[in-house]
Design an enzyme around this catalytic site. Sequence first.
Site, short mmCIF file in Angstrom:
data_model
loop_
_atom_site.label_atom_id
_atom_site.label_comp_id
_atom_site.label_asym_id
_atom_site.label_seq_id
_atom_site.Cartn_x
_atom_site.Cartn_y
_atom_site.Cartn_z
N VAL A 130 47.57 68.23 -18.76
CA VAL A 130 48.86 68.88 -18.51
C VAL A 130 49.95 68.19 -19.32
O VAL A 130 50.12 66.97 -19.23
CB VAL A 130 49.25 68.84 -17.01
N GLY A 185 47.35 73.79 -34.48
CA GLY A 185 46.45 73.16 -33.50
C GLY A 185 46.97 73.18 -32.08
O GLY A 185 46.51 72.42 -31.24
N LYS A 203 47.12 74.63 -15.42
CA LYS A 203 47.95 73.42 -15.35
C LYS A 203 48.75 73.39 -14.03
O LYS A 203 48.94 72.32 -13.44
CB LYS A 203 48.88 73.36 -16.55
N GLY A 301 49.22 69.82 -29.58
CA GLY A 301 49.05 69.20 -30.90
C GLY A 301 48.08 68.05 -30.77
O GLY A 301 48.15 67.27 -29.81
#
Length: 427
Positions: A130, A185, A203, A301
């Site tokens: 998360v 990404g 999440k 990322g």
Amino acid sequence: MIRVGVIGAGFVGGALVNLLQDPSRQIALVDAATGELELVGVVVRDVAKPRVGIDPGLLRDNVESLLDEGVDVLVEVAGGVEPTRHYLELALRRGVSVVTANKALMAECGTYLAALAHENGADLFYEAAVGGAIPILRALRTSLAGERILRVMGIVNGTTNFILTKMTEHHATYLDALAEAQALGYAEADPSADVEAYDAAAKVQVLSSLAFGTPLVGEEISREGITAIRSIDVAFARRAGYVIKLLGVAERVGEHGVSRRAHPAMIPLSHPLAAVHGAMNAVFVEGEKSGPLMWLGPGAGGVPTATAVLGDLLDAARNRVSKRHDVPFSVDDRLFAVDEGDVTSVFYVSVDVLDRPGVLAAVASVFGRHGVSIQSMEQSGVHDEARLSFLTHHARNRDVRATIDELATLESVDSIGACLRVIDGGN
Ligand code: NDP
Ligand code: HSE
């Protein structure tokens, strides 16, 4: 010597291996408490694929054989629920500690995996699941363990926040912005997990398990994605002093209820979450005694996420050395899920209509029939482009959905656009 195995060498796994092998970080990674970390092997699907910065001699194609080589901590950054669940079970049953970034897996069977870890004297850490680099799970598990949390509300998906920011500030199209997020990404292997809010919902479940003690057992929670949002909604929001964000919310309702949901919402420009742009995430926590708290940082990322994975890895390594393990969940409030139909909010509803007399009255009367009171209305466009945009007063989710269902049947309504909750002072 702590022996480390990794599953996955994609955006996150590749960045993690680079951090582990970075000579300038060796001093930080090797300390009296942890001893030395030794990377034993990295399991991937395709061992023949060239990987920047990863010695081909480290690549493996089988998790069980990697565990047979002797592993103290297994890091899972492959994604997906199966066969990943099977791999983590294999590791935990052997008493190998597990670090994972996999929120889909944690939401599906986190309670079971945590119990398995505990039974086998192993750790199960999942900070990166998360908020990417943001250390929010540890904060909830430890620093706020004694606090009565009232609400956790956040921007917890970097891909959708990146897309909405590009649409709002750079007038990018939805598809161009999504392609850029994938190249950077940020997106899941199947980006519908991001844009249809499955990722944000998972999440929310993880955050709720730590804030409110709700179990992680693969339960579906209320979820709406961002695919219905058009640039006209973004423009309306801006004119009205709002910005559209995908939110994840877990909040206490009454003494024993909890509402858990992921949906786009219009947030006032003055709200701290309105200033969270691009792939940044932020989690806003309201505690009974602590008051409001907020964490902000890169939510997606490979490199930022790998820092959170590395932190967990070092924590698990230290625990190995001191022959202890942590209990992954700290609260057990036993709150029950409320009926989301009863939860109230201000709503924005956009309706494409025929441009002719009587249409506004017909549409407005549908809101009235379902007990949804209109706060303001804007008419825009003419002829084929005619559109009515409404802001309601506080209304029950169920009544607004019933309004929309009936509006869709009207001969004068071409199509229903977005229906978004509006965050105001009271919600
Ligand atoms: P990628 O798709 O970039 O990489 C996945 C890696 O796992 C690849 O190396 C792939 O091998 C390997 N892999 C996939 N399935 C298997 C399998 N069954 N057995 C062995 N290896 C497998 O994913 P990301 O790095 O982006 O994400 C990894 C995890 O981290 C996911 O759970 C994601 O949700 C989570 N995460 C990602 C973030 C991000 O910003 N990217 C942020 C926070 C969490 P191969 O290379 O051979 O295909
Ligand atoms: N796809 C996820 C996101 C990665 O965009 O937020 C981080 O969990």
